[in-house]
Design an enzyme around this catalytic site. Sequence first.
Site, short mmCIF file in Angstrom:
data_model
loop_
_atom_site.label_atom_id
_atom_site.label_comp_id
_atom_site.label_asym_id
_atom_site.label_seq_id
_atom_site.Cartn_x
_atom_site.Cartn_y
_atom_site.Cartn_z
N HIS A 20 0.83 -1.20 0.00
CA HIS A 20 0.00 0.00 0.00
C HIS A 20 0.87 1.26 0.00
CE1 HIS A 20 -3.65 2.34 1.28
NE2 HIS A 20 -2.71 3.12 1.78
N GLU A 21 1.81 1.31 0.92
CA GLU A 21 2.67 2.50 1.03
C GLU A 21 3.67 2.59 -0.12
OE1 GLU A 21 2.02 4.81 3.06
OE2 GLU A 21 0.47 3.68 4.11
N HIS A 27 1.95 4.59 -2.72
CA HIS A 27 1.98 6.02 -2.43
C HIS A 27 3.35 6.62 -2.74
CE1 HIS A 27 -1.96 6.42 -0.75
NE2 HIS A 27 -1.74 5.64 0.29
#
Length: 494
Positions: A146-147, A150
């Site tokens: 997920h990160e 980003h």
Amino acid sequence: MIPIPVVVCVVGGWCVVYLTDTLLKSSSSVKNGYESWLSSNGLALSPFHIRWQTGLFNRLFARCARLNPHFLFLWFSAGMVFGVVAMFGSVVLLSRTLMQTLAQMMSDSPEGSNEQMLQVVVPGVNLPISQLAYFFIAILISGVIHEFGHGVAALREQVRLNGFGIFVFVIYPGAFVDLFTTHLHLISPIQQLRIFCAGVWHNFVLCVVALSFLLLLPLFLFPLYSTGPGAVVTEVVEGSAASGLRGLFVGDLVTQLEDCPVQGVEDWHSCIRQLSQSAQTGYCVHSASLHLSWAAGRVYRRLDGTMECCSNGSLSDLCFSYSNNLESKLYACLPARKTMESSRTCRSNADCQTDFTPSLCVVPSLENQTRLIRVRHPPQSHMLFLGYPMHLQLAVGLTNFIPRFGFLHFDLPVVMETFCKYLVSLSGALAVVNAVPCFALDGQWILTSFLEATLSSLVTEKNNRELLGFFILLGGSTLLAANVALGLWMVTAR
């Protein structure tokens, strides 16, 4: 309720960590060195929360952000579309889940709770302690992916990445990226959307990849394992009704539950569900072998209204009910295994009229919700299970994969299958939850950027757009909090 030992271990462990941190910081001799060590290693401690941040992976993020500019533009643009759709979809899903939870609370029946797509997970309550490793590794990988999304999206949009980190909150691990907020405010709302939606987009992709691998697992393992003939027993809970000399053993191949064929684990669960929801199966027995209970006048009614006719103290005999042309309901105390072992299943006497020997359909007279289930696992004799079908489901672990060679073990497919299931569930859940328009989640920033990108010409005053966003975020936060609170109550208090 949450098991007391789990609570004691978690709270006690955090108390030791926090007290040690407090003592070191209050000591004049080691305070400066300890705080310097924490700062140089990127560590930060607070009650029930520890985090570690580093810049070691910044070059890796930067290299990934420069791989293929055109592909990354299309990739994160697709993620932006998915993120916006997921934001609206998460509200619909949470609303539906909340309605299901409220209906479940009113019904006082726990059966429908397993049908909900989103459930609160509490280790030791609805998450087996034996599967904690799968849970924590899967949630950590989901958080890192997920990160990672980003971070790469931010660097591609010329937003500086300060660092990447991992944290533990109470017992749940996670990850984060530290972005330079000044750069974030300078780029357009569309560019911001690509960054904010990248996390849920990568979680969705990870979920799809894990699901595809899970579905193709029989193909990948085909040279080593076969599937189809039945479900292989990998675990039997010691002391359960499925254990014992006449029970199941690790390595047994289960092929049938009563007249319901079992070709895999899904069939096993489906058959148990079918047997628990339908009436007790009957068995065809020759009329000549039937006799009334040892004292017909001693047939008595149990507290739940069902009938009992075996009062001889034998553990192998069971009360069966049947009917003939003269009387509507008769009872006989019969040896259960001898009666069932070579008998056909039936629902009425008509099912037994297939040969020249007069036969009747006898049905075990059992307490409500209790079932007598004949489990076929050749070449051993049938296992007879007497109890609640759900207990049989919980007492036995199975797999679809049968080793082709003697040196292979059952654990490899089970580990791979279980981990993929956790990865699908947790990565999918992170995508849904993070997309909710809620304070402190990705959904907050997705909503803010979405309103700026779509309503700037319609609602010219920025304060009005911010006020609209605030009320939407307030509603989304309330919806998520209600789901978590009621879900937690359903799991721990009922």
